[in-house]
Design a protein around this motif. Structure first.
Motif, PDB file in Angstrom:
ATOM      1  N   UNK A   1       0.411  -0.100  -0.958  1.00  0.00           N
ATOM      2  CA  UNK A   1      -0.660   0.609  -1.651  1.00  0.00           C
ATOM      3  C   UNK A   1      -1.459  -0.330  -2.559  1.00  0.00           C
ATOM      4  N   UNK A   2      -0.763  -1.168  -3.273  1.00  0.00           N
ATOM      5  CA  UNK A   2      -1.436  -2.082  -4.190  1.00  0.00           C
ATOM      6  C   UNK A   2      -2.339  -3.072  -3.462  1.00  0.00           C
ATOM      7  N   UNK A   3      -1.975  -3.405  -2.230  1.00  0.00           N
ATOM      8  CA  UNK A   3      -2.746  -4.390  -1.473  1.00  0.00           C
ATOM      9  C   UNK A   3      -3.603  -3.755  -0.377  1.00  0.00           C
TER      10      UNK A   3
ATOM     11  N   UNK B   1       7.640  -8.121   2.575  1.00  0.00           N
ATOM     12  CA  UNK B   1       8.567  -8.619   1.559  1.00  0.00           C
ATOM     13  C   UNK B   1       8.006  -9.898   0.946  1.00  0.00           C
ATOM     14  N   UNK B   2       8.338 -10.135  -0.297  1.00  0.00           N
ATOM     15  CA  UNK B   2       7.891 -11.352  -0.954  1.00  0.00           C
ATOM     16  C   UNK B   2       8.724 -12.544  -0.491  1.00  0.00           C
ATOM     17  N   UNK B   3       8.061 -13.648  -0.258  1.00  0.00           N
ATOM     18  CA  UNK B   3       8.758 -14.876   0.136  1.00  0.00           C
ATOM     19  C   UNK B   3       9.503 -15.448  -1.064  1.00  0.00           C
ATOM     20  N   UNK B   4      10.781 -15.769  -0.875  1.00  0.00           N
ATOM     21  CA  UNK B   4      11.558 -16.332  -1.979  1.00  0.00           C
ATOM     22  C   UNK B   4      11.588 -17.853  -1.895  1.00  0.00           C
ATOM     23  N   UNK B   5      11.774 -18.490  -3.031  1.00  0.00           N
ATOM     24  CA  UNK B   5      11.836 -19.949  -3.079  1.00  0.00           C
ATOM     25  C   UNK B   5      13.054 -20.454  -2.329  1.00  0.00           C
TER      26      UNK B   5
ATOM     27  N   UNK C   1      12.789   2.979   6.967  1.00  0.00           N
ATOM     28  CA  UNK C   1      12.911   1.543   7.235  1.00  0.00           C
ATOM     29  C   UNK C   1      12.184   0.696   6.202  1.00  0.00           C
ATOM     30  N   UNK C   2      11.598   1.342   5.190  1.00  0.00           N
ATOM     31  CA  UNK C   2      10.842   0.628   4.161  1.00  0.00           C
ATOM     32  C   UNK C   2      11.173   1.222   2.789  1.00  0.00           C
ATOM     33  N   UNK C   3      11.523   0.382   1.851  1.00  0.00           N
ATOM     34  CA  UNK C   3      11.851   0.863   0.508  1.00  0.00           C
ATOM     35  C   UNK C   3      10.585   1.330  -0.217  1.00  0.00           C
ATOM     36  N   UNK C   4      10.768   2.028  -1.307  1.00  0.00           N
ATOM     37  CA  UNK C   4       9.633   2.453  -2.119  1.00  0.00           C
ATOM     38  C   UNK C   4       8.842   1.255  -2.631  1.00  0.00           C
ATOM     39  N   UNK C   5       9.544   0.165  -2.877  1.00  0.00           N
ATOM     40  CA  UNK C   5       8.860  -1.051  -3.335  1.00  0.00           C
ATOM     41  C   UNK C   5       7.889  -1.567  -2.272  1.00  0.00           C
ATOM     42  N   UNK C   6       8.296  -1.504  -1.002  1.00  0.00           N
ATOM     43  CA  UNK C   6       7.428  -1.976   0.074  1.00  0.00           C
ATOM     44  C   UNK C   6       6.235  -1.047   0.261  1.00  0.00           C
ATOM     45  N   UNK C   7       6.445   0.259   0.117  1.00  0.00           N
ATOM     46  CA  UNK C   7       5.328   1.194   0.151  1.00  0.00           C
ATOM     47  C   UNK C   7       4.374   0.930  -1.019  1.00  0.00           C
TER      48      UNK C   7
END
Length: 303
Positions: A193-195, A149-153, A183-189
């Motif tokens: 993949x992107x990374x 997940x991305x770290x939020x401010x 347990x993982x959204x499509x965004x996390x998948x």
């Protein structure tokens, strides 16, 4: 915490509690010593809206490690105590652990950390990177979650942001084993993949597929300089690991298939670090989760 059955002082009957040494001076680390620390922190779990309690895990895991027999005449385990989180300052706690790990690796010790939430991973990796800035560090993550997940401010780092934090530095090399589709959204998948985060989903972990699992692990470790293994205990089925932040009814088992590829990882000559995360004694039953965690660490001590 370090106590158990005493059958005497003969090398044939020694147990872990009889040989572990409490330490606070990094100068006493010798080549290839196992060096243990506790990460008594679950602020990242709290920020991630999980069930807190993992901060109490290190001593419970130590207790369950104590009675294992020593099978190597060269066994040496140093315990440097616990890192704690003061005033909810997770980042400061992670920095403390990072500095300790860096000292251990610089002395050519083998680092073991008992969590704590999975925010331990970013701290542990950061310490390896400090000590080995020019090495390609590979992370094998045995986990149901990508933790990317991305770290939020507003919230900051959590137990679920470690891999995105590393990816943002542009130096992520990871293989994730046991990933659950539910347990993982499509965004996390998609982020994975992107990374170029390699992974094996939980459904792929069966005996007849061991050759593919081995090939995947070997291909990954061939491309790196050093190996770090992190295990999030919520990868396991709730019947054998009920004491976690997020229990999994469909988690994997520590069966023949698992133990085969797990020992295959531990036997890799590039492995220098290991941690266990997300043991939560508050929700454990008969210390099953802590006992399993202790057993997994003991496999590396006896490999």
């Amino acid at each position: 915490m370090w106590q158990g059955r005493n059958d005497g002082d003969s090398p044939l009957v020694l147990r872990v509690f009889q040989k572990v040494k409490l330490e606070n001076d990094f100068r006493n680390i010798k080549n290839k010593d196992f060096v243990l620390q506790g990460f008594a922190v679950d602020e990242g779990v709290k920020r991630n809206m999980g069930r807190v309690g993992a901060a109490e895990a290190p001593n419970i895991i130590r207790k369950n490690m104590s009675n294992f027999p020593i099978t190597s005449p060269y066994f040496n385990l140093l315990d440097f105590g616990d890192v704690i989180c003061e005033d909810g300052n997770l980042e400061n706690a992670q920095e403390k652990l990072s500095n300790s790990v860096s000292n251990i690796i610089s002395k050519n010790g083998k680092s073991i950390v008992l969590g704590g939430g999975h925010e331990v991973m970013f701290a542990h990796y950061s310490g390896l990177k400090k000590a080995l800035p020019n090495k390609k560090i590979g992370i094998i993550n045995i986990d149901a979650h990508f933790d990317n997940r991305m770290k939020s401010v507003e919230i900051g780092a959590t137990s679920g942001t470690g891999f995105s934090q590393i990816a943002e530095s542009g130096d992520l090399h990871s293989l994730h084993i046991g990933i659950q589709k539910n347990s993982n959204t499509l965004q996390l998948f998609d982020y994975a993949h992107q990374n170029k985060m390699k992974y094996l989903i939980a459904d792929e972990l069966y005996y007849e597929n061991l050759h593919h699992i081995y090939e995947t692990i070997d291909a990954f470790t061939k491309e790196i300089d050093v190996l770090y293994l992190t295990i999030c205990m919520d990868v396991f089925n709730a019947s054998i690991a009920p004491g976690v932040s997020a229990a999994a009814y469909n988690g994997i088992f520590a069966d023949v298939t698992f133990m085969n590829f797990f020992r295959h990882i531990l036997g890799n000559e590039k492995m220098i670090a290991m941690d266990i995360a997300e043991v939560n004694p508050i929700y454990d039953i008969q210390e099953r989760t802590a006992r399993l965690a202790a057993s997994l660490v003991n496999e590396w001590l006896t490999i």
